[in-house]
Design a protein around this motif. Sequence first.
Motif, PDB file in Angstrom:
ATOM      1  N   PRO A 132       0.970  -1.272  -0.052  1.00 45.97           N
ATOM      2  CA  PRO A 132       0.015   0.132   0.084  1.00 45.97           C
ATOM      3  C   PRO A 132       0.822   1.282   0.151  1.00 45.97           C
ATOM      4  CG  PRO A 132       0.018  -0.826   2.311  1.00 45.97           C
ATOM      5  CD  PRO A 132       0.910  -1.926   1.347  1.00 45.97           C
ATOM      6  N   ARG A 133       0.423   2.185  -0.476  1.00 45.91           N
ATOM      7  CA  ARG A 133       0.988   3.567  -0.689  1.00 45.91           C
ATOM      8  C   ARG A 133       1.213   4.194   0.785  1.00 45.91           C
ATOM      9  NH1 ARG A 133      -1.149   7.718  -4.858  1.00 45.91           N
ATOM     10  NH2 ARG A 133      -0.524   9.603  -4.100  1.00 45.91           N
ATOM     11  N   VAL A 134       2.353   4.537   1.151  1.00 44.32           N
ATOM     12  CA  VAL A 134       2.488   5.268   2.030  1.00 44.32           C
ATOM     13  C   VAL A 134       1.612   6.719   2.434  1.00 44.32           C
ATOM     14  CG1 VAL A 134       4.232   6.523   3.851  1.00 44.32           C
ATOM     15  CG2 VAL A 134       4.769   4.387   2.304  1.00 44.32           C
ATOM     16  N   GLU A 135       1.068   6.601   3.531  1.00 44.60           N
ATOM     17  CA  GLU A 135       0.098   7.793   3.640  1.00 44.60           C
ATOM     18  C   GLU A 135       1.053   9.040   4.089  1.00 44.60           C
ATOM     19  OE1 GLU A 135      -3.025   8.552   2.825  1.00 44.60           O
ATOM     20  OE2 GLU A 135      -3.008   6.623   1.946  1.00 44.60           O
ATOM     21  N   MET A 136       0.510  10.127   3.737  1.00 46.71           N
ATOM     22  CA  MET A 136       1.286  11.493   4.213  1.00 46.71           C
ATOM     23  C   MET A 136       0.461  12.126   5.266  1.00 46.71           C
ATOM     24  SD  MET A 136       2.429  14.639   1.887  1.00 46.71           S
ATOM     25  CE  MET A 136       0.891  14.933   1.074  1.00 46.71           C
TER      26      MET A 136
END
Lengths: 280, 473
Positions: free
Chosen positions: B12-16
């Motif tokens: 999964p994409r790393v949340e900011m």
Amino acid sequence: MPTPILRKERLIPGKTSKLVLHAPEIAAKARPGHFVMLRMSPEGERIPLTIADTDASRGEITIVYLVLGKSTALLEALEAGDSILDVCGPLGRPTKIEKVGTVICVGGGTGIAAMHHIAKGHARAGNHVVAVIGAREKSLLLFEKELMGFVNELVVCTDDGSYGRKGLVTEPLKERLEAGGVGEVVAVGPVPMMAAVAEVTRPFGVATTVSLNPIMVDGIGMCGACRVSVGGKTKFACVDGPEFDGHQVDFPELRRRLAAFREQEAESYDRYRKEQPHGN
Amino acid sequence: MATEASAKKVAPRVEMPCQPPAERRHNFKEVALGYNGDMAATEASRCLQCKRPTCVRGCPVEVPIRDFIREVAAGNVERAYEIIRTANSLPAVCGRVCPQENQCEGKCILKAKGEAIAIGRLERFVADTHLAACAAAPDSCPSETSETQAKGRVACIGSGPASLTCAGICAAAGLEVDVYEALHESGGVLVYGIPAFRLPKDVVAAEIAGLRELGVRFHLNHVGGRTVDVADLRKDHDAVFIGVGAGLPIFLGVPGENLVGVFSANEYLTRINLGRGYDFPEHDTPPFPGRHVTVFGAGNVAMDAARTALRMGAESVHIVYRRTRAEMPARAEEIEHAAEEGVEFALLSAPLRFNGDEQLRLTSVTLQKMELGEPDASGRRRPVPVEGAVEDLETDLAIVALGTRSNPILLDATPDLARTERGYIEADPETGETSIPNVFAGGDIVTGAATVILAMGAGRKAAQEIVRRLGGK
């Protein structure tokens, strides 16, 4: 690049001064009717002021202001040798100057300074220029001497009769219109004065140009703060004006829009005056 | 290339991290906080390093995306910065305001498997890391040197994204560049339009400082078409680039629009961003206080205005839009952020008139309810009025964010410049050259209101042509 103040002449002490600025790029392009946007400090707001005179050969422009709030008070605090942080221009459309015969130029208060530049343009174009200027009292009258240098007729009015005729500029204007042969009337001054002039000229059917001073933010057409209703259409004073047909302008709307920020302006000015060591 | 994607499992994409909505709706600090080094490395390692990367094709300035992400994954952030700067003069800006989901990330091969790589966030991380290092040790960040042999002078009119990009590329190629800006601060829409909570002003200032270090000279308070005009500039410059933006605000054209309290988004945002109206009375430009605020339009500018009004203390803020949320032109992230902060959406509504009191101050707006009918020329279903469905919405501050049209100042002063039927400048799509030889144009004054990155793409094309003509590579 800050713009140096070459000379300062106190016209009404503490209230109105004439500043001659070294601004060769603006002076080269400025015509009667143009204005500049100024900012006095890094925290300051941008304000519009009409260019009262230019001398392209010396790279000079002249501005005249009335101290009304913090920004103009900051301007009044500057002296010859100081600089104005930002001066941007020339802006607006220049006055349409055509040979029409007789032109009556009406000026009130600080507006006389801007009117004087327009009157000069009309004189140079070969028109017979009648200047009618007014102020509350003698000490508040501006540019009489300068106007005398080139106008064909000069009428001075004061509200209190301390100088010239007692009464409003509209009275001699009406008399002069009745005498006939007037090609155009130009009026620069407080909104009520310009509105009154337009009403006096309307029955005579004489073209009447007014120079409007609505609130502006950028002065280059981006914000629409300066919109005025002219003949039922919305115009931007900074790119379509500042001069418009006085018979078509919605003056009550202009007056209300000018008051939009009155509370904040008063707050700013009060705060500034309290911060001054000697009061103001 | 689908095999490349399917060869690995996609993490999964790393949340900011973001400021919490309840907090941020009361301040002008940046909403999105950016990745730290670990987050960036983790996100970068999701990149498949495609042999023929599709992402670059989605980028109007063709940043070598794969190459810079490879360096981030390896921890070589400064090298990543150098790679980005070969194509993009304003990476900290673009990392924040580009519509990545429709551009680079929209073309990312990982998107098919779930979530695209967060190219914008990585670009922002790289630029911020570089700018922070420069701020800490200015001497360790020497300005770039010219690799080409171009010689000559270039004038750029305007200092928004198109002009800044053109100026940066020309200066890096060894040309002398003068930028003429009408306002008292450089940056154009980056400064007067986009609010600090989305694009901090020190980020813009830092990227402009980088251009100064390259030798670009900025002339503030110089209005193109007034203080300086194209004819003057052509006399002492080999090429002129016009990037003055579109500017002139569009109003609704309904009764009551000049009541006190009705503003263009340009004015509302300029007072607060350029004039620092959020800091009144420490700064002198007054903002207009609104308790019940209504914003017309649904693009990014409308979202910016609505979120700004909340931060200025409004009790309620409504976005009025005549279609539905699905048709809103704003970036998805901006709409989400606005909703999280408390902006309400009055959808399928169109203004009929503004109502005011005897002081000509705005008190309410009369709205016509709409429904979606048959598709129109744009393929979207056309909103049509529901007969008799009219209501008043209390409002004391209305902000019109319907876009802009071409500003007449420079065009009127340059009568020999050919224009399109819509009143914009006609420019060669490949080079940006106008009907006047060696005078180029790009950005909103050519295309009409668009995005920062499209304006930058136009600035880059023109710059490459200018450099080529003046003897560079």
